[in-house]
Design a protein around this motif. Structure first.
Motif, PDB file in Angstrom:
ATOM      1  N   GLN A 337       0.842  -1.201   0.000  1.00 18.05           N
ATOM      2  CA  GLN A 337       0.000   0.000   0.000  1.00 18.05           C
ATOM      3  C   GLN A 337       0.879   1.255   0.000  1.00 18.05           C
ATOM      4  N   GLY A 338       0.626   2.126  -0.983  1.00 18.96           N
ATOM      5  CA  GLY A 338       1.458   3.308  -1.170  1.00 18.96           C
ATOM      6  C   GLY A 338       2.591   3.084  -2.138  1.00 18.96           C
ATOM      7  N   TYR A 339       2.788   1.817  -2.591  1.00 20.72           N
ATOM      8  CA  TYR A 339       3.947   1.495  -3.427  1.00 20.72           C
ATOM      9  C   TYR A 339       3.599   0.735  -4.704  1.00 20.72           C
ATOM     10  N   ALA A 340       2.577  -0.139  -4.643  1.00 25.11           N
ATOM     11  CA  ALA A 340       2.291  -0.977  -5.809  1.00 25.11           C
ATOM     12  C   ALA A 340       0.814  -1.350  -5.834  1.00 25.11           C
ATOM     13  N   ASN A 341       0.343  -1.714  -7.031  1.00 23.54           N
ATOM     14  CA  ASN A 341      -1.035  -2.151  -7.204  1.00 23.54           C
ATOM     15  C   ASN A 341      -1.058  -3.670  -7.287  1.00 23.54           C
ATOM     16  N   VAL A 342      -1.690  -4.309  -6.296  1.00 23.42           N
ATOM     17  CA  VAL A 342      -1.635  -5.770  -6.208  1.00 23.42           C
ATOM     18  C   VAL A 342      -3.009  -6.407  -6.005  1.00 23.42           C
ATOM     19  N   SER A 343      -4.101  -5.609  -6.035  1.00 25.49           N
ATOM     20  CA  SER A 343      -5.433  -6.156  -5.761  1.00 25.49           C
ATOM     21  C   SER A 343      -6.075  -6.706  -7.025  1.00 25.49           C
ATOM     22  N   HIS A 344      -7.259  -7.282  -6.853  1.00 20.93           N
ATOM     23  CA  HIS A 344      -8.038  -7.782  -7.996  1.00 20.93           C
ATOM     24  C   HIS A 344      -9.088  -6.758  -8.440  1.00 20.93           C
ATOM     25  N   GLY A 345      -8.865  -5.486  -8.154  1.00 21.28           N
ATOM     26  CA  GLY A 345      -9.758  -4.412  -8.608  1.00 21.28           C
ATOM     27  C   GLY A 345     -10.267  -3.529  -7.507  1.00 21.28           C
ATOM     28  N   CYS A 346     -10.292  -4.036  -6.271  1.00 23.17           N
ATOM     29  CA  CYS A 346     -10.730  -3.208  -5.150  1.00 23.17           C
ATOM     30  C   CYS A 346      -9.625  -2.238  -4.742  1.00 23.17           C
ATOM     31  N   THR A 347     -10.001  -1.267  -3.916  1.00 26.57           N
ATOM     32  CA  THR A 347      -9.032  -0.357  -3.322  1.00 26.57           C
ATOM     33  C   THR A 347      -8.784  -0.823  -1.895  1.00 26.57           C
TER      34      THR A 347
END
Length: 421
Positions: A337-347
């Motif tokens: 969090q704050g560094y990369a996007n790793v979710s399946h679409g949620c925030t």
């Protein structure tokens, strides 16, 4: 209301009366002006197409018409209203010889028509007419249900109108749309948009004012929509708005800034959708909140047993799409969090930040995602993406405004630009 110049005609009329009646006789009223006299009974000067001889009630299918009789007077104004307080829109000819209704009469209603006239000397006349309309020949009624439920919402909440039967023809849609009234205090310009044959959404040009009161009602009852369909009764709706809360998520900087009434009140490190599962760009409206949600990959098309499969307990979940996009606690991804996007679409965010967000937003508040590689939020069908349509395109979805660049007709102006009350 149409008025003709009266200065010359009034002066001549008074002069003739003084000569005929002699000095000291106040034929023009106490101040010598015919307009100061009590209005005369204009019954002999007007005619209207009320119930035909031998009929007790007028046909609601026929437009109302009031005409001036003879050449010694003219109509200056007509107001027609039924027992429910619904006014009938109409047009008065330039010469004051004829007024006719431009909106339909309601069936099974009692009407009061107030006609103002003036004679050739400029003196005012008045006549009040009353009549009843007959019942519709068919019992088929169109029902309308307004949404959301009564309560307090964020400034992005659209109004919905669900019809119990499909309506496809533009002329019939116009009758329905004209009868669906939205009034806000403070005032806000807005318009209806036909989502499909059975659903309309209403939103302002901009977001609703903060701490506004919004009243929604229908005047469709008893109004003819087609030969086989008439308007039925509809329960009115009252909403209020809270503060202007907008959360802006920048997918490229992995951060969310929450604004309240234009002031930034929190900056939150987040993670959004990774490649192949990018979070949708655009404006979304908060649909609701759930303390606990069980999230499964199968709900978004991920096959069980695949490397992307998941089945997780999720807390402090704020929903923004029907398809399952949330802002929620994601303690498993705090390092990203704050560094990369790793979710399946949620925030995703920390549990503490998700709890804060959950407590500080309500249904109708706004979540905007920028700089994501995802597609733009759909306007309809997956929540409320209404704000992703530009105003001119929103207006094209109205049966009253499409193809009318000059704005609404007079009978629609108060509905589209509600005055503060």
């Amino acid at each position: 209301m149409n008025h003709s110049p009266r200065t010359t005609r009034t002066a001549v009329g008074c002069t003739l009366l003084v000569i005929a009646l002699g000095a000291g006789v106040t034929g023009c009223g106490s101040d010598g002006n015919p307009l100061s006299a009590a209005p005369y009974d204009a019954a002999d000067q007007i005619a209207f197409n009320g119930p035909s001889k031998g009929e007790k009630k007028a046909d609601p299918d026929k437009p109302l018409e009031v005409t001036a009789e003879g050449s010694d007077g003219r109509i200056t104004d007509v107001t027609a209203m039924d027992g429910r307080g619904r006014y009938v829109a109409g047009e008065l000819s330039a010469d004051g010889s004829r007024w006719h209704s431009t909106s339909p009469l309601a069936a099974d209603a009692h009407y009061t028509v107030r006609v103002s006239t003036e004679d050739e000397d400029g003196a005012p006349g008045r006549k009040v007419l009353t009549f009843d309309t007959g019942k519709p020949l068919t019992k088929k009624r169109l029902k309308v249900a307004f949404g959301p439920q009564a309560g307090t919402y964020g400034v992005g909440q659209p109004i919905t109108a669900e019809l119990d039967q499909p309506v496809k023809l533009k002329a019939q849609r116009a009758v329905i749309e004209r009868a669906l009234k939205v009034e806000s205090t403070p005032a806000a310009e807005g318009a209806w948009h036909w989502v499909d044959d059975k659903e309309l959404h209403y939103r302002p040009k901009e977001y609703w004012p903060t701490h506004a009161t919004i009243r929604v009602r229908s005047t469709l009852e008893g109004i003819k929509i087609s030969d086989r369909l008439w308007g039925g009764s509809t329960k009115p709706l009252k909403l209020t708005t809270g503060d202007r809360v907008i959360a802006v998520t920048d997918a490229s900087s992995h951060s969310m800034t929450v604004y309240k009434n234009g002031e930034a009140i929190n900056d939150i490190p987040v993670t959004t959708g990774k490649a192949g599962f990018e979070t949708r760009n655009g404006v979304k409206v908060v649909l609701g909140k759930q303390y606990f949600v069980r999230m499964r990959g199968t709900s978004i098309g991920i096959a069980e047993g695949s490397s992307e499969s998941y089945d997780l307990p999720v807390y402090w979940a704020t929903q923004v799409t029907y398809s399952g996009e949330y802002v929620h606690a994601a303690p498993w991804s705090v390092g990203s969090q704050g560094y990369a996007n790793v979710s399946h679409g949620c925030t995703g965010m920390s549990t503490g930040n998700a709890a804060w967000f959950y407590e500080n937003v309500r249904a109708g508040d706004l979540v905007e995602v920028v700089n994501s590689y995802g597609e733009t939020m759909e306007p309809f069908g997956n929540g409320f993406g209404d704000w992703n349509l530009e105003w001119k395109n929103w207006r094209h979805g109205s049966a009253l405004l499409k193809g009318n660049p000059e704005g609404p007709k007079p009978e629609d102006a108060s509905r589209l630009r509600p005055a503060a009350v």
